[in-house]
Motif scaffolding. Structure first.
Motif, short mmCIF file in Angstrom:
data_model
loop_
_atom_site.label_atom_id
_atom_site.label_comp_id
_atom_site.label_asym_id
_atom_site.label_seq_id
_atom_site.Cartn_x
_atom_site.Cartn_y
_atom_site.Cartn_z
N UNK A 36 10.90 -6.35 1.02
CA UNK A 36 9.64 -5.68 0.64
C UNK A 36 9.46 -5.71 -0.87
N UNK A 37 10.53 -5.48 -1.61
CA UNK A 37 10.47 -5.53 -3.07
C UNK A 37 10.05 -6.92 -3.55
N UNK A 38 10.64 -7.95 -2.97
CA UNK A 38 10.32 -9.32 -3.37
C UNK A 38 8.89 -9.72 -3.04
N UNK A 39 8.24 -9.00 -2.14
CA UNK A 39 6.86 -9.29 -1.79
C UNK A 39 5.84 -8.57 -2.66
N UNK A 40 6.32 -7.71 -3.55
CA UNK A 40 5.40 -7.06 -4.49
C UNK A 40 4.96 -8.09 -5.52
N UNK A 144 7.13 4.10 1.02
CA UNK A 144 6.32 4.68 2.08
C UNK A 144 5.24 5.61 1.53
N UNK A 145 5.58 6.38 0.49
CA UNK A 145 4.58 7.26 -0.14
C UNK A 145 3.46 6.44 -0.77
N UNK A 146 3.82 5.39 -1.50
CA UNK A 146 2.82 4.55 -2.16
C UNK A 146 1.98 3.78 -1.15
N UNK A 147 2.62 3.25 -0.13
CA UNK A 147 1.91 2.48 0.89
C UNK A 147 0.91 3.34 1.65
N UNK A 154 -3.91 -4.58 -2.48
CA UNK A 154 -3.26 -4.88 -3.76
C UNK A 154 -2.92 -3.62 -4.55
N UNK A 155 -3.15 -2.46 -3.97
CA UNK A 155 -2.96 -1.19 -4.68
C UNK A 155 -1.51 -0.71 -4.56
N UNK A 156 -0.61 -1.56 -5.03
CA UNK A 156 0.82 -1.24 -5.07
C UNK A 156 1.36 -1.70 -6.42
N UNK A 157 2.41 -1.05 -6.93
CA UNK A 157 2.97 -1.48 -8.21
C UNK A 157 3.64 -2.84 -8.08
N UNK A 158 3.69 -3.57 -9.21
CA UNK A 158 4.39 -4.84 -9.23
C UNK A 158 5.90 -4.60 -9.18
N UNK A 159 6.62 -5.68 -9.00
CA UNK A 159 8.08 -5.67 -8.86
C UNK A 159 8.76 -4.81 -9.93
#
Length: 199
Positions: A36-40, A144-147, A154-159
């Protein structure tokens, strides 16, 4: 000679630690967390967009993600921070600072980049990368909180930004005496710059 000794000591410590690696079957969420981290969104994608004028206010975004992840700037104010920036020597300066403090009895948190072998090298407590179970637990807590609160795909932080949030959570949970932060690639708008110099 001193640097060589220091690096050999780190390699020996890391090698000794690997003997106690927890089998994958006992940490079922760790590999999924890494995927999941690598997909950010990557820093490379950030740089591409920067050239097209598509980079929004990264500090405001980090504060938004910090709040969504359950922390505030006031929470970060509780950390005693050594924040290191510059062109060359950031990692060495951070490593020396962390080592000096730790050897004087202080509990340290160390956030650096990049990693050589394992992403957990970037977040250390008392010089040791955090264990896989702790990484996985904190990762999914934040992810999970951010998702759940994102307004679009695209509203998630980058890696790197996500790892910054993860480091803050871990340092606060561990109640470190000093948090040593190495600035990433963002310069003035680096995600670590949400730490306030004078709260």
């Amino acid at each position: 000679m001193l640097i060589r000794f220091f690096l050999l000591k780190i390699v020996r410590n890391f090698s000794g630690m690997s003997k106690n690696v927890i089998p994958h079957s006992e940490v079922p969420d760790y590999e999924a967390a890494i995927n999941a981290l690598n997909n950010l969104q990557s820093n490379a994608h950030y740089i591409q967009n920067a050239g097209k004028g598509q980079v929004p206010d990264k500090i405001a975004q980090m504060i938004k993600f910090l709040n969504r992840a359950g922390l505030t700037l006031e929470d970060l104010d509780k950390l005693s921070v050594i924040h290191v920036t510059g062109t060359n020597g950031k990692g060495s300066t951070c490593a020396y600072s962390e080592s000096i403090l730790r050897h004087h009895g202080y509990k340290t948190g160390f956030f650096s980049s990049p990693h050589c072998i394992d992403v957990r090298e970037r977040i250390r407590i008392n010089g040791i990368p955090i264990p896989k179970p702790q990484f996985a637990k904190q990762f999914w807590n934040i992810y999970d909180k951010l998702n759940a609160q994102k307004e679009n795909e695209r509203d998630m932080p980058m890696y790197f930004h996500f790892l910054t949030l993860l480091a803050f959570h871990i340092f606060l949970e561990e109640q470190v005496d000093a948090a040593i932060l190495e600035v990433g690639i963002g310069g003035e708008y680096d995600s670590t710059n949400i730490v306030r110099l004078d709260p």
